[in-house]
Design a protein around this motif. Structure first.
Motif, mmCIF file in Angstrom:
data_model
loop_
_atom_site.group_PDB
_atom_site.id
_atom_site.type_symbol
_atom_site.label_atom_id
_atom_site.label_comp_id
_atom_site.label_asym_id
_atom_site.label_seq_id
_atom_site.Cartn_x
_atom_site.Cartn_y
_atom_site.Cartn_z
ATOM 1 N N GLU A 46 0.829 -1.199 0.000
ATOM 2 C CA GLU A 46 0.000 0.000 0.000
ATOM 3 C C GLU A 46 0.866 1.253 0.000
ATOM 4 N N GLY A 47 0.337 2.307 -0.589
ATOM 5 C CA GLY A 47 1.028 3.590 -0.593
ATOM 6 C C GLY A 47 0.942 4.242 0.767
ATOM 7 N N VAL A 48 2.048 4.830 1.213
ATOM 8 C CA VAL A 48 2.099 5.499 2.509
ATOM 9 C C VAL A 48 2.148 7.014 2.331
ATOM 10 N N ALA A 49 3.075 7.479 1.482
ATOM 11 C CA ALA A 49 3.242 8.924 1.288
ATOM 12 C C ALA A 49 3.985 9.176 -0.014
ATOM 13 N N ILE A 50 3.707 10.317 -0.647
ATOM 14 C CA ILE A 50 4.439 10.730 -1.840
ATOM 15 C C ILE A 50 4.802 12.199 -1.717
ATOM 16 N N ILE A 51 5.838 12.584 -2.496
ATOM 17 C CA ILE A 51 6.278 13.968 -2.519
ATOM 18 C C ILE A 51 6.654 14.313 -3.949
ATOM 19 N N ASP A 52 6.177 15.470 -4.418
ATOM 20 C CA ASP A 52 6.430 15.809 -5.813
ATOM 21 C C ASP A 52 7.667 16.693 -5.943
ATOM 22 N N ARG A 53 7.924 17.123 -7.176
ATOM 23 C CA ARG A 53 9.137 17.872 -7.473
ATOM 24 C C ARG A 53 9.227 19.177 -6.681
ATOM 25 N N GLU A 54 8.047 19.762 -6.401
ATOM 26 C CA GLU A 54 8.028 21.042 -5.682
ATOM 27 C C GLU A 54 7.938 20.869 -4.172
ATOM 28 N N GLY A 55 7.828 19.615 -3.722
ATOM 29 C CA GLY A 55 7.757 19.365 -2.289
ATOM 30 C C GLY A 55 6.357 19.203 -1.733
ATOM 31 N N SER A 56 5.341 19.225 -2.593
ATOM 32 C CA SER A 56 3.978 18.965 -2.121
ATOM 33 C C SER A 56 3.835 17.483 -1.792
ATOM 34 N N THR A 57 3.034 17.195 -0.757
ATOM 35 C CA THR A 57 2.947 15.824 -0.238
ATOM 36 C C THR A 57 1.510 15.321 -0.195
ATOM 37 N N SER A 58 1.387 14.010 -0.120
ATOM 38 C CA SER A 58 0.093 13.355 0.043
ATOM 39 C C SER A 58 0.322 12.121 0.896
ATOM 40 N N TYR A 59 -0.622 11.845 1.826
ATOM 41 C CA TYR A 59 -0.457 10.751 2.776
ATOM 42 C C TYR A 59 -1.673 9.835 2.787
ATOM 43 N N ALA A 60 -1.431 8.576 3.099
ATOM 44 C CA ALA A 60 -2.525 7.661 3.368
ATOM 45 C C ALA A 60 -3.207 8.091 4.664
ATOM 46 N N ASP A 61 -4.507 7.885 4.742
ATOM 47 C CA ASP A 61 -5.264 8.296 5.928
ATOM 48 C C ASP A 61 -4.702 7.644 7.199
ATOM 49 N N SER A 62 -4.197 6.434 7.072
ATOM 50 C CA SER A 62 -3.740 5.684 8.239
ATOM 51 C C SER A 62 -2.491 6.286 8.887
ATOM 52 N N VAL A 63 -1.761 7.139 8.159
ATOM 53 C CA VAL A 63 -0.521 7.704 8.703
ATOM 54 C C VAL A 63 -0.567 9.221 8.798
ATOM 55 N N LYS A 64 -1.634 9.819 8.303
ATOM 56 C CA LYS A 64 -1.733 11.275 8.283
ATOM 57 C C LYS A 64 -1.617 11.830 9.699
ATOM 58 N N GLY A 65 -0.781 12.844 9.862
ATOM 59 C CA GLY A 65 -0.573 13.451 11.174
ATOM 60 C C GLY A 65 0.509 12.779 11.998
ATOM 61 N N ARG A 66 0.959 11.606 11.575
ATOM 62 C CA ARG A 66 2.016 10.879 12.314
ATOM 63 C C ARG A 66 3.310 10.760 11.499
#
Length: 126
Positions: A46-66
């Motif tokens: 499963e995907g946990v987190a990603i970061i793009d070229r500019e540094g924007s991020t996206s997280y799985a709900d299960s790890v968001k905030g941690r």
């Protein structure tokens, strides 16, 4: 030759912290969408987190905030800061790179990613 090498996994007690890292070589990781995935025993990757070229991020709900994903372009290294870990975070953690633009992690497929590391084990004891 493109290589991704993870390190920094290990054993930690629930509530503790860990920071795996991923060293990239053979290409400029700053030009790619980079991500962390994990596979727990008996479960799909499963995907946990990603970061793009500019540094924007996206997280799985299960790890968001941690968890916090970050990168050091000068060192060509990706990090995953894991705080307040839980037993259910126990898994083999992989880093990956995609030549596609990042999208919200829930919409990215494993096949979007071209390069993968071998993984680093994280074990959380309760």
């Amino acid at each position: 030759q493109v290589q991704l090498v993870e390190s920094g996994g290990g054993s930690v007690q629930a509530g503790g912290s860990l920071r795996p890292s991923c060293a990239a070589s053979g290409y400029n990781s700053s030009s790619f969408c980079m991500g962390w995935f994990r596979r727990a025993p008996g479960k799909e990757r499963e995907g946990v987190a990603i970061i793009d070229r500019e540094g924007s991020t996206s997280y799985a709900d299960s790890v968001k905030g941690r968890f916090t994903i970050s990168k050091d372009n000068a060192k060509n290294t990706l990090y995953l800061r894991m705080n307040t870990v839980k037993a259910e975070d126990t898994a083999l953690y992989y880093c990956a790179a995609s030549h596609f633009s990042c999208r919200p992690i829930a919409t990215m497929w494993r096949t979007d990613f071209d390069y993968w590391g071998q993984g680093t084990q994280v074990t959380v004891s309760s």
